[in-house]
Scaffold this motif. Structure first.
Motif, PDB file in Angstrom:
ATOM      1  N   LEU A   4       0.724  -1.059  -0.020  1.00 14.46           N
ATOM      2  CA  LEU A   4      -0.001  -0.097  -0.076  1.00 14.46           C
ATOM      3  C   LEU A   4       0.839   1.370   0.026  1.00 14.46           C
ATOM      4  CD1 LEU A   4      -3.113   0.896   0.106  1.00 14.46           C
ATOM      5  CD2 LEU A   4      -2.653   1.089   2.461  1.00 14.46           C
ATOM      6  N   VAL A   5       1.627   1.211   0.874  1.00  9.17           N
ATOM      7  CA  VAL A   5       2.688   2.523   1.051  1.00  9.17           C
ATOM      8  C   VAL A   5       3.552   2.583  -0.027  1.00  9.17           C
ATOM      9  CG1 VAL A   5       4.274   3.696   2.355  1.00  9.17           C
ATOM     10  CG2 VAL A   5       2.645   2.411   3.536  1.00  9.17           C
ATOM     11  N   LEU A   6       4.069   1.597  -0.502  1.00 10.57           N
ATOM     12  CA  LEU A   6       4.897   1.684  -1.568  1.00 10.57           C
ATOM     13  C   LEU A   6       4.286   2.188  -3.000  1.00 10.57           C
ATOM     14  CD1 LEU A   6       8.152   0.979  -2.175  1.00 10.57           C
ATOM     15  CD2 LEU A   6       7.362  -1.018  -2.896  1.00 10.57           C
ATOM     16  N   GLY A   7       3.026   1.588  -2.967  1.00 10.34           N
ATOM     17  CA  GLY A   7       2.264   1.747  -4.334  1.00 10.34           C
ATOM     18  C   GLY A   7       1.794   3.378  -4.227  1.00 10.34           C
ATOM     19  N   PHE A   8       1.359   3.813  -3.019  1.00  7.76           N
ATOM     20  CA  PHE A   8       1.053   5.464  -3.222  1.00  7.76           C
ATOM     21  C   PHE A   8       2.166   6.136  -3.566  1.00  7.76           C
ATOM     22  CE2 PHE A   8      -2.767   4.190  -0.695  1.00  7.76           C
ATOM     23  CZ  PHE A   8      -3.900   4.666  -1.623  1.00  7.76           C
ATOM     24  N   PHE A  39       4.698 -13.983   1.109  1.00  7.94           N
ATOM     25  CA  PHE A  39       5.620 -14.245  -0.126  1.00  7.94           C
ATOM     26  C   PHE A  39       5.186 -13.339  -1.298  1.00  7.94           C
ATOM     27  CE2 PHE A  39       6.647 -16.962  -3.746  1.00  7.94           C
ATOM     28  CZ  PHE A  39       7.834 -16.811  -3.804  1.00  7.94           C
ATOM     29  N   ILE A  40       4.001 -13.388  -1.719  1.00  6.56           N
ATOM     30  CA  ILE A  40       3.419 -12.706  -2.851  1.00  6.56           C
ATOM     31  C   ILE A  40       3.927 -11.089  -2.773  1.00  6.56           C
ATOM     32  CG2 ILE A  40       1.543 -11.921  -4.221  1.00  6.56           C
ATOM     33  CD1 ILE A  40       0.226 -14.632  -3.645  1.00  6.56           C
ATOM     34  N   ALA A  41       3.632 -10.700  -1.509  1.00  5.83           N
ATOM     35  CA  ALA A  41       4.095  -9.054  -1.387  1.00  5.83           C
ATOM     36  C   ALA A  41       5.394  -9.071  -1.577  1.00  5.83           C
ATOM     37  CB  ALA A  41       3.533  -8.736  -0.045  1.00  5.83           C
ATOM     38  N   VAL A  42       6.275  -9.800  -0.765  1.00  5.89           N
ATOM     39  CA  VAL A  42       7.614  -9.622  -0.919  1.00  5.89           C
ATOM     40  C   VAL A  42       8.129  -9.674  -2.213  1.00  5.89           C
ATOM     41  CG1 VAL A  42      10.032 -10.344  -0.067  1.00  5.89           C
ATOM     42  CG2 VAL A  42       8.157 -10.270   1.508  1.00  5.89           C
ATOM     43  N   PHE A  43       7.794 -10.829  -3.113  1.00  3.64           N
ATOM     44  CA  PHE A  43       8.245 -11.125  -4.594  1.00  3.64           C
ATOM     45  C   PHE A  43       7.705  -9.835  -5.147  1.00  3.64           C
ATOM     46  CE2 PHE A  43       6.905 -12.674  -8.610  1.00  3.64           C
ATOM     47  CZ  PHE A  43       8.044 -13.112  -8.988  1.00  3.64           C
ATOM     48  N   LEU A  44       6.650  -9.229  -5.149  1.00  2.00           N
ATOM     49  CA  LEU A  44       6.340  -8.071  -5.948  1.00  2.00           C
ATOM     50  C   LEU A  44       6.867  -6.838  -5.586  1.00  2.00           C
ATOM     51  CD1 LEU A  44       4.195  -6.691  -8.338  1.00  2.00           C
ATOM     52  CD2 LEU A  44       2.529  -6.393  -6.283  1.00  2.00           C
ATOM     53  N   SER A  45       7.071  -6.685  -4.434  1.00  2.00           N
ATOM     54  CA  SER A  45       7.968  -5.378  -4.124  1.00  2.00           C
ATOM     55  C   SER A  45       9.331  -5.251  -4.405  1.00  2.00           C
ATOM     56  CB  SER A  45       7.929  -5.280  -2.524  1.00  2.00           C
ATOM     57  OG  SER A  45       8.286  -6.420  -1.958  1.00  2.00           O
ATOM     58  N   ASN A  46       9.994  -6.575  -4.313  1.00  2.00           N
ATOM     59  CA  ASN A  46      11.419  -6.829  -4.847  1.00  2.00           C
ATOM     60  C   ASN A  46      11.628  -6.650  -6.249  1.00  2.00           C
ATOM     61  OD1 ASN A  46      12.362  -7.432  -2.281  1.00  2.00           O
ATOM     62  ND2 ASN A  46      12.510  -9.489  -2.351  1.00  2.00           N
ATOM     63  N   VAL A  55       0.326   1.504  -9.227  1.00  2.00           N
ATOM     64  CA  VAL A  55      -1.102   0.919  -9.505  1.00  2.00           C
ATOM     65  C   VAL A  55      -1.156  -0.534  -9.147  1.00  2.00           C
ATOM     66  CG1 VAL A  55      -3.064   0.671 -10.900  1.00  2.00           C
ATOM     67  CG2 VAL A  55      -1.967   2.730 -10.934  1.00  2.00           C
ATOM     68  N   MET A  56      -0.108  -1.258  -9.634  1.00  2.00           N
ATOM     69  CA  MET A  56      -0.011  -2.641  -9.702  1.00  2.00           C
ATOM     70  C   MET A  56       0.044  -3.134  -8.146  1.00  2.00           C
ATOM     71  SD  MET A  56       2.964  -3.446 -12.355  1.00  2.00           S
ATOM     72  CE  MET A  56       2.914  -2.978 -14.031  1.00  2.00           C
ATOM     73  N   SER A  57       0.854  -2.318  -7.334  1.00  2.00           N
ATOM     74  CA  SER A  57       1.346  -2.515  -5.756  1.00  2.00           C
ATOM     75  C   SER A  57      -0.124  -2.608  -4.985  1.00  2.00           C
ATOM     76  CB  SER A  57       2.504  -1.740  -5.317  1.00  2.00           C
ATOM     77  OG  SER A  57       2.636  -2.064  -3.981  1.00  2.00           O
ATOM     78  N   ILE A  58      -0.925  -1.234  -5.323  1.00  2.00           N
ATOM     79  CA  ILE A  58      -2.053  -1.025  -4.552  1.00  2.00           C
ATOM     80  C   ILE A  58      -3.110  -2.101  -5.030  1.00  2.00           C
ATOM     81  CG2 ILE A  58      -3.828   0.578  -4.428  1.00  2.00           C
ATOM     82  CD1 ILE A  58      -1.900   2.925  -5.147  1.00  2.00           C
ATOM     83  N   ALA A  59      -3.452  -2.436  -6.025  1.00  2.00           N
ATOM     84  CA  ALA A  59      -4.190  -3.420  -6.753  1.00  2.00           C
ATOM     85  C   ALA A  59      -3.822  -4.802  -5.958  1.00  2.00           C
ATOM     86  CB  ALA A  59      -4.138  -3.632  -8.183  1.00  2.00           C
ATOM     87  N   MET A  60      -2.726  -5.194  -5.787  1.00  2.00           N
ATOM     88  CA  MET A  60      -2.310  -6.184  -4.919  1.00  2.00           C
ATOM     89  C   MET A  60      -2.443  -6.269  -3.611  1.00  2.00           C
ATOM     90  SD  MET A  60      -1.078  -9.460  -5.004  1.00  2.00           S
ATOM     91  CE  MET A  60      -0.405  -9.454  -6.717  1.00  2.00           C
ATOM     92  N   TYR A  61      -2.627  -5.144  -2.877  1.00  2.00           N
ATOM     93  CA  TYR A  61      -3.071  -4.961  -1.617  1.00  2.00           C
ATOM     94  C   TYR A  61      -4.560  -5.161  -1.377  1.00  2.00           C
ATOM     95  CZ  TYR A  61      -3.453  -3.132   3.177  1.00  2.00           C
ATOM     96  OH  TYR A  61      -3.456  -3.125   4.460  1.00  2.00           O
ATOM     97  N   VAL A  62      -5.324  -4.588  -2.529  1.00  2.00           N
ATOM     98  CA  VAL A  62      -6.678  -4.436  -2.434  1.00  2.00           C
ATOM     99  C   VAL A  62      -7.100  -6.085  -2.828  1.00  2.00           C
ATOM    100  CG1 VAL A  62      -8.644  -4.069  -3.859  1.00  2.00           C
ATOM    101  CG2 VAL A  62      -7.170  -2.157  -3.321  1.00  2.00           C
ATOM    102  N   ASP A 115      15.291  -2.948 -10.039  1.00  2.00           N
ATOM    103  CA  ASP A 115      15.824  -2.183 -11.341  1.00  2.00           C
ATOM    104  C   ASP A 115      16.388  -0.675 -11.170  1.00  2.00           C
ATOM    105  OD1 ASP A 115      13.163  -0.979 -10.770  1.00  2.00           O
ATOM    106  OD2 ASP A 115      12.850  -0.955 -13.064  1.00  2.00           O
ATOM    107  N   GLY A 116      15.937  -0.006  -9.524  1.00  2.00           N
ATOM    108  CA  GLY A 116      16.210   1.375  -9.354  1.00  2.00           C
ATOM    109  C   GLY A 116      15.315   2.340  -9.951  1.00  2.00           C
ATOM    110  N   GLU A 117      14.400   1.822 -10.305  1.00  2.00           N
ATOM    111  CA  GLU A 117      13.290   3.005 -11.323  1.00  2.00           C
ATOM    112  C   GLU A 117      11.822   2.757 -10.801  1.00  2.00           C
ATOM    113  OE1 GLU A 117      14.318   2.643 -15.358  1.00  2.00           O
ATOM    114  OE2 GLU A 117      16.031   4.059 -15.274  1.00  2.00           O
ATOM    115  N   SER A 118      11.165   3.617 -10.892  1.00  2.00           N
ATOM    116  CA  SER A 118       9.570   3.675 -10.712  1.00  2.00           C
ATOM    117  C   SER A 118       8.774   4.327 -11.615  1.00  2.00           C
ATOM    118  CB  SER A 118       9.482   3.621  -9.121  1.00  2.00           C
ATOM    119  OG  SER A 118       9.590   5.107  -8.767  1.00  2.00           O
ATOM    120  N   ASN A 119       7.388   3.954 -11.583  1.00  2.00           N
ATOM    121  CA  ASN A 119       6.604   4.932 -12.142  1.00  2.00           C
ATOM    122  C   ASN A 119       5.102   4.690 -11.695  1.00  2.00           C
ATOM    123  OD1 ASN A 119       5.331   2.677 -13.861  1.00  2.00           O
ATOM    124  ND2 ASN A 119       7.344   2.684 -14.787  1.00  2.00           N
TER     125      ASN A 119
END
Length: 295
Positions: A22-26, A245-252, A266-273, A257-261
């Motif tokens: 959630l936090v990383l996604g926002f 495990f899914i949360a750690v896998f996705l966040s990692n 949106v992907m991260s928040i969707a996974m939390y939902v 890659d050292g980059e974000s957009n």
């Protein structure tokens, strides 16, 4: 102390999920909505990712340990639970040692990797015209700690009433509601610094908080339970460890890659939902036991 082990386990896991997803996604969404790409220290991100993998394994191993052993009778079940308790306490000691080494790595031997985060923090602090003295800071910290302890006592004492009146499960309350409310200030801080394009600091708050919970708070609670004779373990349910495990896998995967957009956010928040929906419908152990008896 009150024996609400499920609430403790769920709140620890919920804090991990909310920070990692959630936090990383926002942070990614609000930091990248008006930018093509944001960058951050890849080496530091990889270090934290590796530590997250260790913390995830520390919960997966006890769950797998429990799932692979038979429990045909009550005596055998008690023996298995004792072995899991011993495994959890031993694992907790190892995790605490790893956390101490991580602090040494971050603050002394390889502080250059995290120096940019420190510079960003100092830059934000210097923008404030006034600041508290050390004595005043300690006084405020002590007062807020006492107030939070009182609030925690009220919360624990009212958990059963909340479950009964709301119809929500203990797992959902501990895993979704408490972490979001309890970490609200931290969540806002991460998003604000991400909007200022300070992604290293935002990741330090989000991922660093997850590491603090998984490598320090959770194993520390196991050892506290050992001291006060409460059987707090690292044996989370198979469903809970799977979501972790899914949360750690996705966040990692998102930070390596050292980059974000914003789309990654949106992907991260969707996974939390999706996780929140799953735990909303997932019954507590008491409900499962009642259902098994009916069947």
């Amino acid at each position: 102390k009150e024996g609400q082990i499920r609430i403790v386990q769920a709140s620890m896991l919920g804090s991990l999920l909310s920070n990692l997803l959630l936090v990383l996604g926002f942070c990614f969404v609000f930091g990248g909505y008006n930018r093509i790409q944001q960058t951050f220290n890849q080496t530091a991100a990889q270090t934290m990712s590796s530590l997250l993998a260790i913390s995830c394994a520390s919960l997966l191993i006890p769950a797998a340990f429990r799932a692979t052993l038979p429990d045909d009778n009550e005596k055998q079940d008690l023996l298995i639970n004792q072995k899991i308790l011993n495994l959890s306490r031993s694992t907790s000691i190892v995790l605490l040692i790893v956390y101490v080494f991580f602090l040494v790595f971050q603050l002394t031997t390889h502080h250059d990797l995290f120096e940019e985060q420190t510079d960003e923090t100092e830059e934000i602090v210097k923008k404030n015209t006034e600041s508290l003295s050390i004595k005043s800071s300690l006084v405020f910290l002590f007062i807020t700690t006492v107030l939070i302890s009182i609030c925690a006592d009220f919360l624990v004492g009212s958990i059963d009433d909340i479950v009964e009146k709301s119809g929500l499960s203990k797992t959902f309350i501990g895993l979704i509601v408490i972490p979001i409310v309890g970490n609200a200030a931290e969540h806002v801080t991460s998003v604000i610094v991400a909007m200022r394009n300070k992604m290293d600091l935002a990741l330090s708050v989000a991922i660093g908080s997850s590491l603090q919970i998984s490598l320090f708070v959770t194993p520390f609670m196991v050892l506290v339970g050992w001291i006060i004779d409460v059987p707090m373990t690292l044996n989370f349910s198979t469903f809970e460890t799977t979501t972790l495990f899914i949360a750690v896998f996705l966040s990692n995967y998102l930070i390596l890659d050292g980059e974000s957009n914003w789309l990654e956010g949106v992907m991260s928040i969707a996974m939390y939902v999706l996780v929140a929906l799953a735990f909303f419908y997932y019954p507590d152990e008491e409900a499962l036991s009642s259902l098994q008896k009916i069947l």
